[in-house]
Design an enzyme around this catalytic site. Structure first.
Site, PDB file in Angstrom:
ATOM      1  N   ASP A  24      82.489  44.651  38.024  1.00  0.00           N
ATOM      2  CA  ASP A  24      83.473  44.231  39.030  1.00  0.00           C
ATOM      3  C   ASP A  24      82.774  44.295  40.382  1.00  0.00           C
ATOM      4  O   ASP A  24      81.686  44.893  40.506  1.00  0.00           O
ATOM      5  CB  ASP A  24      84.689  45.185  39.006  1.00  0.00           C
ATOM      6  CG  ASP A  24      85.737  44.820  40.059  1.00  0.00           C
ATOM      7  OD1 ASP A  24      86.029  43.627  40.240  1.00  0.00           O
ATOM      8  OD2 ASP A  24      86.257  45.738  40.730  1.00  0.00           O
ATOM      9  N   SER A  25      83.412  43.736  41.398  1.00  0.00           N
ATOM     10  CA  SER A  25      82.879  43.855  42.757  1.00  0.00           C
ATOM     11  C   SER A  25      82.826  45.313  43.186  1.00  0.00           C
ATOM     12  O   SER A  25      82.135  45.641  44.142  1.00  0.00           O
ATOM     13  CB  SER A  25      83.773  43.086  43.724  1.00  0.00           C
ATOM     14  OG  SER A  25      85.061  43.683  43.747  1.00  0.00           O
ATOM     15  N   CYS A  87      86.876  41.416  36.696  1.00  0.00           N
ATOM     16  CA  CYS A  87      87.158  40.989  38.073  1.00  0.00           C
ATOM     17  C   CYS A  87      87.765  39.590  38.003  1.00  0.00           C
ATOM     18  O   CYS A  87      87.134  38.669  37.481  1.00  0.00           O
ATOM     19  CB  CYS A  87      85.842  40.969  38.854  1.00  0.00           C
ATOM     20  SG  CYS A  87      86.003  40.342  40.541  1.00  0.00           S
ATOM     21  N   GLU A 165      88.991  50.427  47.624  1.00  0.00           N
ATOM     22  CA  GLU A 165      87.587  50.869  47.467  1.00  0.00           C
ATOM     23  C   GLU A 165      87.319  52.188  48.182  1.00  0.00           C
ATOM     24  O   GLU A 165      86.440  52.947  47.797  1.00  0.00           O
ATOM     25  CB  GLU A 165      86.624  49.831  48.067  1.00  0.00           C
ATOM     26  CG  GLU A 165      86.264  48.675  47.191  1.00  0.00           C
ATOM     27  CD  GLU A 165      85.361  49.039  46.029  1.00  0.00           C
ATOM     28  OE1 GLU A 165      84.288  49.597  46.246  1.00  0.00           O
ATOM     29  OE2 GLU A 165      85.772  48.766  44.892  1.00  0.00           O
ATOM     30  N   CYS A 197      94.453  41.202  40.585  1.00  0.00           N
ATOM     31  CA  CYS A 197      93.154  41.761  40.977  1.00  0.00           C
ATOM     32  C   CYS A 197      93.060  43.121  40.295  1.00  0.00           C
ATOM     33  O   CYS A 197      94.030  43.895  40.316  1.00  0.00           O
ATOM     34  CB  CYS A 197      93.101  41.912  42.495  1.00  0.00           C
ATOM     35  SG  CYS A 197      91.726  42.916  43.110  1.00  0.00           S
ATOM     36  N   HIS A 199      91.637  45.768  41.031  1.00  0.00           N
ATOM     37  CA  HIS A 199      91.816  46.926  41.917  1.00  0.00           C
ATOM     38  C   HIS A 199      93.297  47.365  41.993  1.00  0.00           C
ATOM     39  O   HIS A 199      93.589  48.546  42.173  1.00  0.00           O
ATOM     40  CB  HIS A 199      91.365  46.595  43.348  1.00  0.00           C
ATOM     41  CG  HIS A 199      89.881  46.653  43.571  1.00  0.00           C
ATOM     42  ND1 HIS A 199      89.016  45.706  43.093  1.00  0.00           N
ATOM     43  CD2 HIS A 199      89.121  47.552  44.252  1.00  0.00           C
ATOM     44  CE1 HIS A 199      87.779  46.007  43.466  1.00  0.00           C
ATOM     45  NE2 HIS A 199      87.811  47.126  44.164  1.00  0.00           N
TER      46      HIS A 199
HETATM   47  N1  DGL Z   1      88.673  43.461  41.606  1.00  0.00           N
HETATM   48  C1  DGL Z   1      88.455  42.113  41.968  1.00  0.00           C
HETATM   49  C2  DGL Z   1      89.413  41.148  41.322  1.00  0.00           C
HETATM   50  O1  DGL Z   1      89.917  41.437  40.254  1.00  0.00           O
HETATM   51  C3  DGL Z   1      87.993  41.700  43.301  1.00  0.00           C
HETATM   52  C4  DGL Z   1      88.305  42.432  44.529  1.00  0.00           C
HETATM   53  C5  DGL Z   1      87.392  41.939  45.627  1.00  0.00           C
HETATM   54  O2  DGL Z   1      86.228  42.274  45.555  1.00  0.00           O
HETATM   55  O3  DGL Z   1      87.847  41.183  46.496  1.00  0.00           O
HETATM   56  O4  DGL Z   1      89.661  40.086  41.819  1.00  0.00           O
END
Ligand code: DGL
Length: 278
Positions: A24-25, A87, A165, A197, A199
């Site tokens: 993931d990011s 992600c 984050e 997302c 996150h």
């Molecule tokens: N967790 C990521 C997603 O599912 C990306 C969050 C990000 O880096 O902007 O889209």
């Protein structure tokens, strides 16, 4: 088709066990990793948090594709026999490129759970919280157009992944951002909210509280892990019963600060992991 075995270990390098690579990011994909750990207790898991380059959701497509290729190649070199793109943004923008780059590896992606939301809604009004990159992607637009008979409020949440984050889920700035997004969804009278997302799974409780108990929240982490199990079935000696205490190693790597990832992993995950910087 037989999957390749792990690449040979270079003399002097540490051995690379065949594993499932996940990335993931940043820390959002840990919400998928914990489902994988539950459903595949004996599979070694290797997770890369690209926190040094997060967020992806506010970057150009070229940037997200380049980072995704870089990490996928790293995972393969480390012995991954399958990759989970944990992600939504990287899946929407880069998964096609990854499949072209390494056609021999099964690659599982994630996407906002619009289909389960359409099945769950009672008033036909659905909210989607996701990054600007995911919502602007052609892949998401196609998914949206395929849903007939519902009204979808797609709400971009710039900055929200970056706040998560930081690791402090009680931070006032994060709570204020959640309230602002949920207020817009309440005003639109949605009865179902898609966490688009990875996150956002970690702020699910806050979203639930802000939306009210009558609103359903859709997170696809469980379904993604189930799909991964089906895709990689038989590749690990004995997958063990789902939910069993894990006997396999979980390695976390980060392009950001290892200490921050260590703290987040010990607060957000219920199983042991090793953490290293890359
Ligand atoms: N967790 C990521 C997603 O599912 C990306 C969050 C990000 O880096 O902007 O889209």
């Amino acid at each position: 088709m037989d999957l390749p075995t792990a690449p040979p270990t270079l003399p002097g390098a540490s051995p690379c066990p065949a594993s499932i690579g996940v990335f993931d990011s940043g820390v959002g994909g840990l919400s998928v990793l914990r489902e994988l750990r539950t459903q595949l207790p004996s599979a070694p898991l290797l997770y890369v948090a690209d926190s040094g380059h997060a967020p992806y959701g506010e970057r150009s497509d070229a940037y997200v594709i380049e980072r995704s290729r870089h990490i996928a190649l790293h995972l393969r070199a480390q012995g991954a026999i399958g990759i989970v793109v944990a992600c939504n943004t990287a899946t929407a923008i880069a998964v096609r490129h990854l499949r072209e780059l390494m056609p021999e590896l099964p690659i599982v992606g994630v996407e906002p759970g619009l289909k389960p939301a359409v099945a769950a809604t009672r008033n036909g009004r659905i909210g989607v919280l996701a990054t600007p990159g995911t919502l602007a992607s052609e892949k998401f637009q196609r998914l949206l157009q395929a849903q007939a008979g519902v009204t979808v409020l797609a709400r971009p949440c710039p900055g929200l992944a970056r706040l998560i984050e930081q690791g402090d889920l009680a931070a006032p700035a994060l709570r204020a951002a959640i309230e602002a997004h949920c207020a817009a969804l309440r005003a639109a009278d949605v009865d179902t909210v898609v966490l688009g997302c990875t996150h956002y799974a970690f702020i699910r409780d806050h979203i639930e509280a802000a939306m009210g108990a009558q609103v359903r929240i859709i997170d696809t982490a469980h379904a993604v892990a189930r799909h991964t199990v089906r895709t990689l079935a038989g590749r690990f000696a004995d997958p063990g019963p789902a939910g069993a205490k894990s006997s396999a190693v979980t390695r976390l790597q980060t392009t950001g600060e290892p200490q921050r990832l260590r703290e987040i992993a010990s607060a957000w995950l219920a199983f042991p992991c090793t953490v290293e910087g890359i």
